[in-house]
Design a protein around this motif. Sequence first.
Motif, PDB file in Angstrom:
ATOM      1  N   SER A   3       0.896  -1.191   0.072  1.00  0.00           N
ATOM      2  CA  SER A   3      -0.086   0.032  -0.015  1.00  0.00           C
ATOM      3  C   SER A   3       0.858   1.258  -0.062  1.00  0.00           C
ATOM      4  O   SER A   3       2.204   1.182   0.382  1.00  0.00           O
ATOM      5  CB  SER A   3      -1.011  -0.126   1.275  1.00  0.00           C
ATOM      6  N   GLY A   4       0.376   2.392  -0.250  1.00  0.00           N
ATOM      7  CA  GLY A   4       1.046   3.592  -0.110  1.00  0.00           C
ATOM      8  C   GLY A   4       1.521   3.965   1.271  1.00  0.00           C
ATOM      9  O   GLY A   4       2.785   4.393   1.352  1.00  0.00           O
ATOM     10  N   THR A   5       0.639   3.718   2.474  1.00  0.00           N
ATOM     11  CA  THR A   5       1.455   3.956   3.546  1.00  0.00           C
ATOM     12  C   THR A   5       2.482   2.886   3.973  1.00  0.00           C
ATOM     13  O   THR A   5       3.654   3.205   4.414  1.00  0.00           O
ATOM     14  CB  THR A   5       0.375   3.492   4.537  1.00  0.00           C
ATOM     15  N   HIS A   6       2.465   1.752   3.297  1.00  0.00           N
ATOM     16  CA  HIS A   6       3.392   0.618   3.514  1.00  0.00           C
ATOM     17  C   HIS A   6       4.893   0.926   2.710  1.00  0.00           C
ATOM     18  O   HIS A   6       5.786   1.094   3.455  1.00  0.00           O
ATOM     19  CB  HIS A   6       3.195  -0.685   3.111  1.00  0.00           C
ATOM     20  N   GLY A   7       4.568   1.539   1.482  1.00  0.00           N
ATOM     21  CA  GLY A   7       5.761   2.088   0.838  1.00  0.00           C
ATOM     22  C   GLY A   7       6.536   3.174   1.455  1.00  0.00           C
ATOM     23  O   GLY A   7       7.521   3.414   1.241  1.00  0.00           O
ATOM     24  N   THR A   8       5.745   4.369   1.877  1.00  0.00           N
ATOM     25  CA  THR A   8       6.005   5.223   2.528  1.00  0.00           C
ATOM     26  C   THR A   8       7.146   5.023   3.843  1.00  0.00           C
ATOM     27  O   THR A   8       8.093   5.354   3.955  1.00  0.00           O
ATOM     28  CB  THR A   8       5.122   6.166   2.986  1.00  0.00           C
ATOM     29  N   LEU A   9       6.399   4.019   4.794  1.00  0.00           N
ATOM     30  CA  LEU A   9       7.072   3.729   5.914  1.00  0.00           C
ATOM     31  C   LEU A   9       8.483   2.980   5.416  1.00  0.00           C
ATOM     32  O   LEU A   9       9.510   3.080   5.899  1.00  0.00           O
ATOM     33  CB  LEU A   9       6.530   2.589   6.637  1.00  0.00           C
ATOM     34  N   GLN A  10       8.494   2.038   4.323  1.00  0.00           N
ATOM     35  CA  GLN A  10       9.734   1.484   4.154  1.00  0.00           C
ATOM     36  C   GLN A  10      10.751   2.371   3.605  1.00  0.00           C
ATOM     37  O   GLN A  10      11.825   2.423   3.767  1.00  0.00           O
ATOM     38  CB  GLN A  10       9.226   0.483   2.761  1.00  0.00           C
ATOM     39  N   SER A  11      10.369   3.501   2.912  1.00  0.00           N
ATOM     40  CA  SER A  11      11.275   4.503   2.303  1.00  0.00           C
ATOM     41  C   SER A  11      11.883   5.361   3.215  1.00  0.00           C
ATOM     42  O   SER A  11      12.983   5.532   3.321  1.00  0.00           O
ATOM     43  CB  SER A  11      10.312   5.434   1.172  1.00  0.00           C
ATOM     44  N   ASN A  12      10.792   5.695   4.496  1.00  0.00           N
ATOM     45  CA  ASN A  12      11.164   6.320   5.496  1.00  0.00           C
ATOM     46  C   ASN A  12      12.349   5.671   6.288  1.00  0.00           C
ATOM     47  O   ASN A  12      13.415   6.124   6.775  1.00  0.00           O
ATOM     48  CB  ASN A  12      10.164   6.672   6.507  1.00  0.00           C
ATOM     49  N   PHE A  13      11.935   4.549   6.613  1.00  0.00           N
ATOM     50  CA  PHE A  13      13.138   3.740   7.500  1.00  0.00           C
ATOM     51  C   PHE A  13      14.464   3.497   6.692  1.00  0.00           C
ATOM     52  O   PHE A  13      15.620   3.676   7.220  1.00  0.00           O
ATOM     53  CB  PHE A  13      12.589   2.053   7.675  1.00  0.00           C
ATOM     54  N   VAL A  57       6.692  -3.343  12.258  1.00  0.00           N
ATOM     55  CA  VAL A  57       6.031  -2.166  12.320  1.00  0.00           C
ATOM     56  C   VAL A  57       4.576  -2.167  11.688  1.00  0.00           C
ATOM     57  O   VAL A  57       4.447  -2.660  10.518  1.00  0.00           O
ATOM     58  CB  VAL A  57       6.834  -1.112  11.213  1.00  0.00           C
ATOM     59  N   ARG A  58       3.549  -1.386  12.453  1.00  0.00           N
ATOM     60  CA  ARG A  58       2.256  -1.367  11.892  1.00  0.00           C
ATOM     61  C   ARG A  58       2.111  -0.397  10.824  1.00  0.00           C
ATOM     62  O   ARG A  58       2.568   0.598  10.943  1.00  0.00           O
ATOM     63  CB  ARG A  58       1.359  -1.072  12.951  1.00  0.00           C
ATOM     64  N   SER A  59       1.413  -0.736   9.870  1.00  0.00           N
ATOM     65  CA  SER A  59       1.071   0.272   8.844  1.00  0.00           C
ATOM     66  C   SER A  59      -0.548   0.760   8.904  1.00  0.00           C
ATOM     67  O   SER A  59      -0.767   1.809   8.137  1.00  0.00           O
ATOM     68  CB  SER A  59       1.127  -0.335   7.380  1.00  0.00           C
ATOM     69  N   THR A  60      -1.103   0.443  10.037  1.00  0.00           N
ATOM     70  CA  THR A  60      -2.514   1.060  10.112  1.00  0.00           C
ATOM     71  C   THR A  60      -2.495   1.815  11.405  1.00  0.00           C
ATOM     72  O   THR A  60      -3.658   2.548  11.600  1.00  0.00           O
ATOM     73  CB  THR A  60      -3.648  -0.296  10.380  1.00  0.00           C
ATOM     74  N   GLU A  61      -1.552   2.093  12.223  1.00  0.00           N
ATOM     75  CA  GLU A  61      -1.348   2.791  13.218  1.00  0.00           C
ATOM     76  C   GLU A  61       0.126   3.097  13.664  1.00  0.00           C
ATOM     77  O   GLU A  61       0.854   2.280  13.196  1.00  0.00           O
ATOM     78  CB  GLU A  61      -2.102   2.237  14.535  1.00  0.00           C
ATOM     79  N   ILE A  62       0.310   4.041  14.590  1.00  0.00           N
ATOM     80  CA  ILE A  62       1.521   4.582  15.048  1.00  0.00           C
ATOM     81  C   ILE A  62       2.058   3.164  16.143  1.00  0.00           C
ATOM     82  O   ILE A  62       1.695   3.587  17.187  1.00  0.00           O
ATOM     83  CB  ILE A  62       1.929   5.774  15.309  1.00  0.00           C
ATOM     84  N   ALA A  63       2.571   2.278  15.746  1.00  0.00           N
ATOM     85  CA  ALA A  63       2.656   1.340  16.718  1.00  0.00           C
ATOM     86  C   ALA A  63       3.839   0.192  16.016  1.00  0.00           C
ATOM     87  O   ALA A  63       4.028  -0.001  14.920  1.00  0.00           O
ATOM     88  CB  ALA A  63       1.586   0.446  16.965  1.00  0.00           C
ATOM     89  N   ALA A  64       4.573  -0.500  16.974  1.00  0.00           N
ATOM     90  CA  ALA A  64       5.655  -1.524  16.540  1.00  0.00           C
ATOM     91  C   ALA A  64       5.825  -2.379  17.835  1.00  0.00           C
ATOM     92  O   ALA A  64       5.515  -2.096  18.822  1.00  0.00           O
ATOM     93  CB  ALA A  64       7.062  -0.786  16.008  1.00  0.00           C
ATOM     94  N   GLU A  65       6.382  -3.571  17.097  1.00  0.00           N
ATOM     95  CA  GLU A  65       7.101  -4.494  18.019  1.00  0.00           C
ATOM     96  C   GLU A  65       8.692  -4.853  17.898  1.00  0.00           C
ATOM     97  O   GLU A  65       8.856  -5.042  16.870  1.00  0.00           O
ATOM     98  CB  GLU A  65       6.218  -5.747  18.180  1.00  0.00           C
ATOM     99  N   LEU A  66       9.290  -4.815  19.037  1.00  0.00           N
ATOM    100  CA  LEU A  66      10.711  -4.875  18.937  1.00  0.00           C
ATOM    101  C   LEU A  66      11.043  -6.243  19.513  1.00  0.00           C
ATOM    102  O   LEU A  66      10.802  -6.304  20.929  1.00  0.00           O
ATOM    103  CB  LEU A  66      11.436  -3.509  19.380  1.00  0.00           C
TER     104      LEU A  66
END
Length: 198
Positions: free
Chosen positions: A48-58, A145-154
């Motif tokens: 998705s666009g959100t997924h792709g943006t997150l990937q680019s930002n990381f 990293v979640r793409s539906t909310e600002i949340a992650a699991e490490l």
Amino acid sequence: MLSWIMVALPKLAPSRMTVAEFLAWPGDDTGARFELVDGEPRAMAPASGTHGTLQSNFARLLGNHLVGTGCRIVTAPGIVPRASAAMNMRIPDLAITCSPNEAGERAVPNPIVIIEILSPSNEAETRENVWAYASIPSVQAILLVRSTEIAAELLVRDSDGDWPAQPLFLGPGHSIALDSIGYAAALSDFYEDTHLTR
């Protein structure tokens, strides 16, 4: 007429293959991306666009941090887990390695951090990959990293080489600390330019 029908049929993947066969396989006619799971090619849905943006930002933020360190970040890398290595090549969103890039490299050597972005359509498959990544001795951290909310699991391997029973859950206001590469930043920094920060 029959030859036209044969040409129009998609090329099917063999039902089971090794990593070597998978790397030599030209793929099907749909242009889909695949990863190899226990000898079976598994199609990967477009991001998705959100997924792709997150990937680019990381990639951008971590890549900038790694300049001059001898480590590098790789987008959509081939990762061969230790368990059933001959039959598995997983494709996470990102991986960090401190091994130099070699000509013809198809699998990232000695990944130390692996990052997966969770999408609702493939979360179960992505979580299944986590334990394959954990089998690799060089891996020190796995970030989901979640793409539906600002949340992650490490998940971070401890000094004895063991993994925690539960991940560290991160949300808005938390920071991501990746000690293996000397990096820390606010989780929200990675969500810049997504609808989740508006």
